[in-house]
Design an enzyme around this catalytic site. Structure first.
Site, PDB file in Angstrom:
ATOM      1  N   LYS A  46      10.370   5.655   3.689  1.00 34.13           N
ATOM      2  CA  LYS A  46      11.558   5.016   3.136  1.00 34.13           C
ATOM      3  C   LYS A  46      11.346   4.475   1.733  1.00 34.13           C
ATOM      4  O   LYS A  46      12.279   4.251   0.972  1.00 34.13           O
ATOM      5  CB  LYS A  46      11.970   3.843   4.049  1.00 34.13           C
ATOM      6  CG  LYS A  46      12.342   4.224   5.448  1.00 34.13           C
ATOM      7  CD  LYS A  46      12.620   2.947   6.280  1.00 34.13           C
ATOM      8  CE  LYS A  46      12.870   3.304   7.717  1.00 34.13           C
ATOM      9  NZ  LYS A  46      12.980   2.067   8.540  1.00 34.13           N
ATOM     10  N   GLU A 102       7.460   9.322  -5.243  1.00 30.27           N
ATOM     11  CA  GLU A 102       6.765   8.381  -4.354  1.00 30.27           C
ATOM     12  C   GLU A 102       6.824   6.973  -4.953  1.00 30.27           C
ATOM     13  O   GLU A 102       6.868   6.813  -6.176  1.00 30.27           O
ATOM     14  CB  GLU A 102       5.302   8.867  -4.203  1.00 30.27           C
ATOM     15  CG  GLU A 102       4.416   8.029  -3.343  1.00 30.27           C
ATOM     16  CD  GLU A 102       4.842   7.940  -1.878  1.00 30.27           C
ATOM     17  OE1 GLU A 102       5.863   7.293  -1.611  1.00 30.27           O
ATOM     18  OE2 GLU A 102       4.105   8.467  -1.017  1.00 30.27           O
ATOM     19  N   ASP A 103       6.835   5.975  -4.091  1.00 32.61           N
ATOM     20  CA  ASP A 103       6.848   4.595  -4.606  1.00 32.61           C
ATOM     21  C   ASP A 103       5.440   4.122  -4.958  1.00 32.61           C
ATOM     22  O   ASP A 103       5.236   3.477  -5.981  1.00 32.61           O
ATOM     23  CB  ASP A 103       7.519   3.626  -3.620  1.00 32.61           C
ATOM     24  CG  ASP A 103       6.979   3.754  -2.210  1.00 32.61           C
ATOM     25  OD1 ASP A 103       6.749   4.905  -1.773  1.00 32.61           O
ATOM     26  OD2 ASP A 103       6.768   2.740  -1.536  1.00 32.61           O
ATOM     27  N   ASP A 106      -1.764   4.765  -2.644  1.00 35.12           N
ATOM     28  CA  ASP A 106      -2.742   3.739  -2.280  1.00 35.12           C
ATOM     29  C   ASP A 106      -4.060   4.451  -1.935  1.00 35.12           C
ATOM     30  O   ASP A 106      -4.820   4.822  -2.833  1.00 35.12           O
ATOM     31  CB  ASP A 106      -2.148   2.969  -1.086  1.00 35.12           C
ATOM     32  CG  ASP A 106      -2.876   1.694  -0.743  1.00 35.12           C
ATOM     33  OD1 ASP A 106      -4.117   1.727  -0.676  1.00 35.12           O
ATOM     34  OD2 ASP A 106      -2.232   0.662  -0.507  1.00 35.12           O
ATOM     35  N   VAL A 156       2.148  -5.633  -2.621  1.00 36.79           N
ATOM     36  CA  VAL A 156       3.406  -5.722  -3.360  1.00 36.79           C
ATOM     37  C   VAL A 156       4.587  -5.262  -2.511  1.00 36.79           C
ATOM     38  O   VAL A 156       4.457  -4.369  -1.671  1.00 36.79           O
ATOM     39  CB  VAL A 156       3.360  -4.911  -4.678  1.00 36.79           C
ATOM     40  CG1 VAL A 156       2.454  -5.585  -5.685  1.00 36.79           C
ATOM     41  CG2 VAL A 156       2.932  -3.468  -4.446  1.00 36.79           C
ATOM     42  N   ARG A 168      12.612  -4.735   0.993  1.00 39.46           N
ATOM     43  CA  ARG A 168      12.879  -3.473   0.281  1.00 39.46           C
ATOM     44  C   ARG A 168      14.018  -3.640  -0.717  1.00 39.46           C
ATOM     45  O   ARG A 168      14.103  -2.906  -1.701  1.00 39.46           O
ATOM     46  CB  ARG A 168      13.273  -2.356   1.272  1.00 39.46           C
ATOM     47  CG  ARG A 168      12.154  -1.887   2.177  1.00 39.46           C
ATOM     48  CD  ARG A 168      12.561  -0.577   2.863  1.00 39.46           C
ATOM     49  NE  ARG A 168      11.766  -0.290   4.042  1.00 39.46           N
ATOM     50  CZ  ARG A 168      10.601   0.358   4.051  1.00 39.46           C
ATOM     51  NH1 ARG A 168      10.067   0.749   2.915  1.00 39.46           N
ATOM     52  NH2 ARG A 168       9.966   0.594   5.177  1.00 39.46           N
TER      53      ARG A 168
HETATM   54  C1  PRP Z   1       3.667   3.789   1.900  1.00 41.64           C
HETATM   55  C2  PRP Z   1       4.113   4.415   0.594  1.00 41.64           C
HETATM   56  C3  PRP Z   1       3.387   5.716   0.554  1.00 41.64           C
HETATM   57  C4  PRP Z   1       2.125   5.443   1.345  1.00 41.64           C
HETATM   58  C5  PRP Z   1       0.992   5.287   0.410  1.00 41.64           C
HETATM   59  O1  PRP Z   1       4.494   4.260   2.901  1.00 41.64           O
HETATM   60  O2  PRP Z   1       5.506   4.586   0.550  1.00 41.64           O
HETATM   61  O3  PRP Z   1       4.127   6.759   1.144  1.00 41.64           O
HETATM   62  O4  PRP Z   1       2.341   4.231   2.082  1.00 41.64           O
HETATM   63  O5  PRP Z   1      -0.174   4.988   1.095  1.00 41.64           O
HETATM   64  P1  PRP Z   1      -1.473   5.917   1.089  1.00 41.64           P
HETATM   65  O6  PRP Z   1      -1.701   6.382  -0.326  1.00 41.64           O
HETATM   66  O7  PRP Z   1      -2.530   4.966   1.583  1.00 41.64           O
HETATM   67  O8  PRP Z   1      -1.225   7.055   2.023  1.00 41.64           O
HETATM   68  P2  PRP Z   1       4.615   3.533   4.328  1.00 41.64           P
HETATM   69  O9  PRP Z   1       3.712   4.238   5.301  1.00 41.64           O
HETATM   70  O10 PRP Z   1       4.411   2.063   4.149  1.00 41.64           O
HETATM   71  O11 PRP Z   1       6.094   3.861   4.772  1.00 41.64           O
HETATM   72  P3  PRP Z   1       7.491   3.485   4.048  1.00 41.64           P
HETATM   73  O12 PRP Z   1       7.580   4.343   2.789  1.00 41.64           O
HETATM   74  O13 PRP Z   1       8.510   3.854   5.065  1.00 41.64           O
HETATM   75  O14 PRP Z   1       7.469   2.016   3.718  1.00 41.64           O
END
Ligand code: PRP
Length: 185
Positions: A46, A102-103, A106, A156, A168
């Site tokens: 999301k 992508e947001d 990590d 964050v 969000r």
């Molecule tokens: C977050 C973010 C990336 C991912 C990055 O998604 O949106 O897709 O984690 O993490 P990584 O590089 O360690 O794989 P999340 O799983 O929190 O889901 P969301 O987008 O629904 O909040």
């Protein structure tokens, strides 16, 4: 400010200015690159929904929109490397110019998996635009073609990013108060 937010990391103005620059950059790169088919921007749900909505309004090209939802098994704050596709894209990727939106990157597990999956479908090109990057957390390599901000290893939220489903809808990126994070189960 919300009591769960310790401080603002990126203001609404900073985000808007950077997103506009990214849109201009994408526009200039793809202007001569696209053939008959339009660019297709694929938002990672999301978290990327706010960034995607702002970014595509700064791309001055024909641009289709699609979404991909993945989940990773892991705890609340860290992905495990085991990625599961919950909703695949709804278009045939062969021969298409795909821009993944992508947001945050990590550990890199999510994008590493998604990039490999889409590359195997023979697109004309595959690029990644990420609003945020936490390079100090990287576990597997990911190439980010267009990056908004490189940030330190802090929790964050806002502008699409959540903690336990909250925040969000904040218009800025804030650092979560560690007391909130520490008290979560
Ligand atoms: C977050 C973010 C990336 C991912 C990055 O998604 O949106 O897709 O984690 O993490 P990584 O590089 O360690 O794989 P999340 O799983 O929190 O889901 P969301 O987008 O629904 O909040």
């Amino acid at each position: 400010m919300d009591r769960e937010i310790e401080r603002v990391l990126l203001t609404e103005t900073e985000l808007s200015e950077r997103v506009s620059e990214l849109g201009a950059q994408v526009t200039s790169v793809y202007r001569d690159k696209l053939g008959a088919e339009p660019l297709i921007a694929v938002g990672m749900l999301k978290g990327a929904f706010v960034f995607l909505a702002d970014l595509v309004r700064n791309i001055e090209l024909y641009c289709e929109i699609d979404f991909l939802t993945v989940s990773s098994y892991g705890n609340l704050t860290e992905s495990s490397g085991q990625i599961l596709i919950k909703k695949d894209v709804s278009f045939d990727a062969r021969g298409r110019h795909i821009l993944l939106v992508e947001d945050i990157v990590d550990s890199g597990y999510t994008m590493n998996f998604v990039q490999n999956m889409l590359r195997a479908r023979s697109p004309a090109s595959l690029a990644l635009v990420s609003l945020l990057d936490k390079p100090s957390r990287r576990k597997v390599p990911v190439t980010i073609d267009y990056l908004g901000f490189s940030i330190p290893d802090e929790f964050v939220v806002g502008y699409g990013l959540d903690f336990a489903g909250r925040h969000r809808n904040l218009p800025y990126i804030g650092v979560l108060n560690p007391a909130v994070y520490g008290s979560a189960d």
